[in-house]
Design an enzyme around this catalytic site. Structure first.
Site, PDB file in Angstrom:
ATOM      1  N   GLY A  10     -18.224  -7.717 -33.568  1.00 52.35           N
ATOM      2  CA  GLY A  10     -16.875  -7.877 -34.078  1.00 52.35           C
ATOM      3  C   GLY A  10     -15.847  -7.240 -33.155  1.00 52.35           C
ATOM      4  O   GLY A  10     -16.181  -6.673 -32.107  1.00 52.35           O
ATOM      5  N   SER A  34     -20.964 -13.425 -39.163  1.00 51.57           N
ATOM      6  CA  SER A  34     -20.106 -14.059 -40.175  1.00 51.57           C
ATOM      7  C   SER A  34     -18.650 -14.103 -39.746  1.00 51.57           C
ATOM      8  O   SER A  34     -17.902 -14.984 -40.171  1.00 51.57           O
ATOM      9  CB  SER A  34     -20.238 -13.322 -41.510  1.00 51.57           C
ATOM     10  N   SER A 124     -10.397   3.197 -43.032  1.00 54.73           N
ATOM     11  CA  SER A 124      -9.085   2.580 -42.903  1.00 54.73           C
ATOM     12  C   SER A 124      -8.018   3.450 -43.538  1.00 54.73           C
ATOM     13  O   SER A 124      -8.284   4.201 -44.489  1.00 54.73           O
ATOM     14  CB  SER A 124      -9.095   1.214 -43.590  1.00 54.73           C
ATOM     15  N   TYR A 148     -10.113  -4.427 -50.915  1.00 53.61           N
ATOM     16  CA  TYR A 148     -10.582  -3.981 -49.604  1.00 53.61           C
ATOM     17  C   TYR A 148     -10.422  -2.471 -49.466  1.00 53.61           C
ATOM     18  O   TYR A 148     -11.350  -1.760 -49.070  1.00 53.61           O
ATOM     19  CB  TYR A 148      -9.814  -4.697 -48.496  1.00 53.61           C
ATOM     20  N   LYS A 152     -13.343   0.800 -49.225  1.00 50.24           N
ATOM     21  CA  LYS A 152     -13.394   1.894 -48.255  1.00 50.24           C
ATOM     22  C   LYS A 152     -13.382   3.248 -48.973  1.00 50.24           C
ATOM     23  O   LYS A 152     -14.090   4.183 -48.574  1.00 50.24           O
ATOM     24  CB  LYS A 152     -12.222   1.798 -47.286  1.00 50.24           C
ATOM     25  N   ASN A 178      -3.661   0.513 -37.466  1.00 48.46           N
ATOM     26  CA  ASN A 178      -3.690  -0.936 -37.216  1.00 48.46           C
ATOM     27  C   ASN A 178      -4.169  -1.239 -35.805  1.00 48.46           C
ATOM     28  O   ASN A 178      -3.367  -1.210 -34.869  1.00 48.46           O
ATOM     29  CB  ASN A 178      -2.303  -1.547 -37.455  1.00 48.46           C
ATOM     30  N   SER A 215       4.559 -16.206 -39.931  1.00 47.50           N
ATOM     31  CA  SER A 215       5.157 -15.900 -41.227  1.00 47.50           C
ATOM     32  C   SER A 215       5.303 -14.397 -41.361  1.00 47.50           C
ATOM     33  O   SER A 215       4.338 -13.653 -41.177  1.00 47.50           O
ATOM     34  CB  SER A 215       4.278 -16.435 -42.368  1.00 47.50           C
TER      35      SER A 215
END
Length: 335
Positions: A10, A34, A124, A148, A152, A178, A215
């Site tokens: 990832g 995935s 996170s 989510y 965590k 981030n 957006s």
């Protein structure tokens, strides 16, 4: 030393494999593909000049994990294997808890059964929920605003309880703000399947013509320009933070948590402007309603990592946008 890297193909996991290699630590990658590509392996080979061991598998597969740990000896596990989209987690909460929480428990069981006592966990800043003060330090109350984030929070509690029950255990939770950017070679970057859930890859795909416009979700937040403010950190700075956490706590035990961020916030419109400068074109965007679970402003106090790990960010927003643009130009369709 050799470590197992779950989710190692990832975005963050693969860049951490580079940092591990550069530090003389051998990563063995476990990934279920995935939300990643097998082609990342050849990119890692090009960057590092070495072929990394790869196992296609899932952290929820207890039998496979037991076989992996019995066949190889690991000094630690770097755990990145998780679903990570805020909006998707609101739509599919059970899927997120099953993968992120149950999968981690299965992984911990396999580690325990095979005497692997150290885990570096990909957490996170969402574990802080709606910020009560800024910048956010590690003493900030724990909460969440979406499934989510709660996944965590739950895993951090599980890790802390596991360490409390066994004095040999070490769990280091790294609370990212981030992550953005790409490897400076332009050979590796963020390559999400389908429509990106995060801002920077969406901007990059818009700049290269893959998306029509960006957006901007919400223009009425209590920020300088009304758009959400986040602490963006270059993925290679983040990767090196993992190595620093591991190498500085070789002889320690217990549960530890560190923020990994720059300590500076940028709004969505500021990121779009920075990317426009890097790509030498205007990025088209439109305003859209707020997304469920989003918060107005979030940035880190990363002084603990600096003091305890000797780590701090080196790369700027210009590096982040430049490296992302180089990667996106080289691989407009991703890997």
């Amino acid at each position: 030393m050799k470590v197992l890297v779950t989710g190692g193909l990832g975005y963050i996991g693969s860049h951490t494999c580079i940092a591990l290699h550069n530090a003389g630590i051998t990563p063995v990658i476990l990934d279920n593909l995935s939300n990643s590509s097998i082609h990342v392996l050849q990119q890692l080979h090009k960057i590092c000049g070495q072929t990394f061991s790869f196992i296609e598998g899932d952290i929820r597969d207890q039998h496979q994990l037991e076989q992996i740990f019995k066949q190889q000896s690991f000094d630690a596990v770097f755990h990145f294997a998780a679903l990570k989209a805020v909006g998707e987690s609101c739509q599919q909460p059970r899927r997120y808890y099953e993968n992120n929480v149950c999968g981690t428990v299965t992984l911990l069981d396999a580690m325990y059964n095979n005497d692997v006592t150290r885990i570096i966990f990909s957490s996170s800043a969402t574990v802080y929920g709606e910020p009560q003060y800024l910048p956010i330090d590690e003493q900030h109350p724990i909460s969440a605003t979406n499934p989510y984030g709660w996944s965590k929070v739950m895993v951090e509690q599980i890790l802390a309880d596991n360490c409390q029950s066994d004095s040999q255990q070490l769990a280091i939770s790294l609370r990212y703000f981030n992550p953005v950017g790409a490897h400076s070679s332009g050979l590796l970057g963020e390559s999400p399947n389908g429509i990106p859930n995060n801002l920077m890859p969406y901007i990059a795909q818009t700049a290269v013509g893959k998306r029509a416009k960006v957006s901007v979700f919400g223009d009425d937040y209590d920020t300088n320009d009304g758009t959400g403010v986040r602490d963006y950190i270059h993925v290679m700075d983040l990767a090196e933070g993992h190595v620093a956490a591991f190498t500085n706590h070789q002889q320690d035990s217990g549960f530890l948590a560190y923020n990994l961020g720059t300590g500076q916030g940028y709004s969505v419109l500021e990121i779009i402007a920075a990317f426009s400068k890097a790509s030498r074109q205007q990025i088209p965007f439109q305003m859209a309603p707020r997304r469920q679970g989003d918060i107005a402003c979030n940035y880190a106090d990363a002084n603990l990592a600096k003091a305890k790990l000797g780590w701090q960010t080196k790369l700027t927003i210009n590096d982040m946008t430049r490296d992302t643009w180089r990667w996106q130009q080289n691989y407009p369709q991703g890997l």
